[in-house]
Design a protein around this motif. Structure first.
Motif, PDB file in Angstrom:
ATOM      1  N   ARG A  69       0.855  -1.187   0.000  1.00 44.93           N
ATOM      2  CA  ARG A  69       0.000   0.000   0.000  1.00 44.93           C
ATOM      3  C   ARG A  69       0.889   1.235   0.000  1.00 44.93           C
ATOM      4  O   ARG A  69       1.792   1.369   0.818  1.00 44.93           O
ATOM      5  CB  ARG A  69      -0.895   0.001   1.225  1.00 44.93           C
ATOM      6  N   LEU A  71       1.184   5.139   0.583  1.00 48.14           N
ATOM      7  CA  LEU A  71       0.521   6.232   1.295  1.00 48.14           C
ATOM      8  C   LEU A  71       1.258   7.540   1.014  1.00 48.14           C
ATOM      9  O   LEU A  71       2.481   7.556   0.871  1.00 48.14           O
ATOM     10  CB  LEU A  71       0.535   5.977   2.806  1.00 48.14           C
ATOM     11  N   TRP A  83      -1.845  10.617   6.629  1.00 42.46           N
ATOM     12  CA  TRP A  83      -1.544   9.677   5.556  1.00 42.46           C
ATOM     13  C   TRP A  83      -2.807   9.377   4.762  1.00 42.46           C
ATOM     14  O   TRP A  83      -3.848   9.100   5.327  1.00 42.46           O
ATOM     15  CB  TRP A  83      -0.976   8.378   6.112  1.00 42.46           C
ATOM     16  N   LYS A  84      -2.692   9.437   3.434  1.00 45.90           N
ATOM     17  CA  LYS A  84      -3.826   9.164   2.549  1.00 45.90           C
ATOM     18  C   LYS A  84      -3.416   8.045   1.575  1.00 45.90           C
ATOM     19  O   LYS A  84      -2.388   8.165   0.905  1.00 45.90           O
ATOM     20  CB  LYS A  84      -4.196  10.432   1.776  1.00 45.90           C
ATOM     21  N   PRO A  85      -4.213   6.961   1.480  1.00 42.62           N
ATOM     22  CA  PRO A  85      -3.865   5.876   0.554  1.00 42.62           C
ATOM     23  C   PRO A  85      -3.866   6.361  -0.890  1.00 42.62           C
ATOM     24  O   PRO A  85      -4.772   7.072  -1.321  1.00 42.62           O
ATOM     25  CB  PRO A  85      -4.963   4.841   0.765  1.00 42.62           C
TER      26      PRO A  85
END
Length: 93
Positions: A69, A71, A83-85
């Motif tokens: 993933r 981020l 934090w934003k995916p």
């Protein structure tokens, strides 16, 4: 002379104890730090920094996949950094 030396030693011990008490109550993260950095694994990252998280899929024992993933440190509307995916990858082993 002994009285002066003994008095000086007690004064030094008292100031050292006060300094240690102040350090033990101080926060390691300064006020307002969440508006300047994103934190992950003990490190501070600036806005628009990327972190790649990698982990095994532990849902089933028969399927062996690794998930990654990505981020990004993103500024929210309230001014804080979070934090934003950005994307998620799954690969088979």
């Amino acid at each position: 002379m002994k009285t002066l030396t003994l008095g000086l030693a007690f004064a030094l011990l008292a100031t050292q104890a006060t300094a240690q008490q102040t350090l033990s109550t101080a926060s390691p993260i300064p006020d307002g730090a969440e508006t300047r950095f994103c934190y992950y694994d003990g490190m501070a990252y600036s806005q628009d920094a990327f972190v790649l998280l990698t982990g095994d899929n532990t849902v089933t024992e028969t399927i062996s996949t690794i998930q990654e993933r990505l981020l990004r440190c993103h500024r929210e509307s309230d001014g804080t950094l979070k934090w934003k995916p950005q994307s998620t990858f799954s690969t088979n082993n």
